[in-house]
Design an enzyme around this catalytic site. Structure first.
Site, PDB file in Angstrom:
ATOM      1  N   CYS A  55      -5.917  -1.213   1.740  1.00 59.24           N
ATOM      2  CA  CYS A  55      -4.982  -0.620   0.698  1.00 59.24           C
ATOM      3  C   CYS A  55      -5.758  -0.976  -0.729  1.00 59.24           C
ATOM      4  O   CYS A  55      -5.311  -1.898  -1.166  1.00 59.24           O
ATOM      5  CB  CYS A  55      -3.733  -0.986   0.979  1.00 59.24           C
ATOM      6  SG  CYS A  55      -2.515  -0.002  -0.268  1.00 59.24           S
ATOM      7  N   THR A 197      -0.109  13.213   2.958  1.00 65.08           N
ATOM      8  CA  THR A 197       0.383  13.972   1.852  1.00 65.08           C
ATOM      9  C   THR A 197       0.370  15.429   2.113  1.00 65.08           C
ATOM     10  O   THR A 197       1.065  16.136   1.687  1.00 65.08           O
ATOM     11  CB  THR A 197      -0.938  13.782   0.838  1.00 65.08           C
ATOM     12  OG1 THR A 197      -1.464  12.376   0.792  1.00 65.08           O
ATOM     13  CG2 THR A 197      -0.915  14.181  -0.311  1.00 65.08           C
TER      14      THR A 197
END
Length: 201
Positions: A55, A197
């Site tokens: 991340c 997304t």
């Protein structure tokens, strides 16, 4: 536990977690935090776990997945805790082929799946070069702009799986916006394809 209890037929809940780097933390404490989280996750009854080594929104490009030896140490400690529960490791894009090869060599025989990729750390500006995110110059980029990287990683992970005779599942993710994107990932070697997304937007 409530979510696990209310799962419908054909659904799976992946218990996903990561460990945020803190200043002044020793190696043992760092690894023990992963193990503790895995133990707490196991107590919920999840059937699959994903540990995120990738991340960039932690504000650093020094991701755990780029340290093959430490990655193996952490993954082995998690597996010792969760035993037969399948473990996915989520990784970032690797520019360096030798580094990716070393990572896969170290962890590919321990994990049940490798998920690639997470967002790509980049400077975020508008068309004039001005800051877009208040107070942040960099962030993780997702969506169609990173599909090339996701496809590249899937293809490379497939080759390395064959080279080392491993059996990990490859989860392809990054820029999956259309059914055609899904098929591209499958053709590149992904066993499973995910969209985040694309689904959101």
């Amino acid at each position: 536990k409530k979510l696990v209890k209310n799962m419908r037929h054909g659904q799976v809940l992946v218990g996903a977690f990561q460990r945020t780097k803190k200043e002044g933390t020793g190696v043992e404490e760092y690894i023990n935090d992963f193990v503790l989280t895995a133990r707490l996750m196991k107590e919920t009854g999840v059937k699959v776990m994903e540990v995120n080594f990738s991340c960039p929104n932690e504000g650093t490009v020094e991701l755990l997945c780029y340290d093959a030896a430490r990655s193996r140490e952490v993954i082995q400690a998690i597996k010792n805790e969760i035993k037969d529960i399948p473990l996915i490791v989520k990784i970032s894009y690797f520019k360096d082929e030798a580094l990716l090869r070393e990572f896969v060599k170290e962890v590919g025989g321990i994990v049940q799946s490798i998920s690639a990729i997470n967002t790509i750390f980049s400077k975020i500006v508008d068309e004039k070069g001005d800051e877009v995110l208040p107070g942040r110059t960099h962030s993780g980029v997702c969506g169609s702009a990173i599909k090339w990287a996701g496809l590249d990683m899937v293809s490379r992970l497939k080759k390395l799986r064959e080279e080392f005779s491993y059996s990990y599942t490859i989860i392809g993710v990054g820029g999956v916006m259309t059914p055609e994107d899904f098929q591209e990932y499958r053709d590149a070697g992904a066993d499973v394809v995910m969209s985040a997304t694309g689904v959101m937007w």
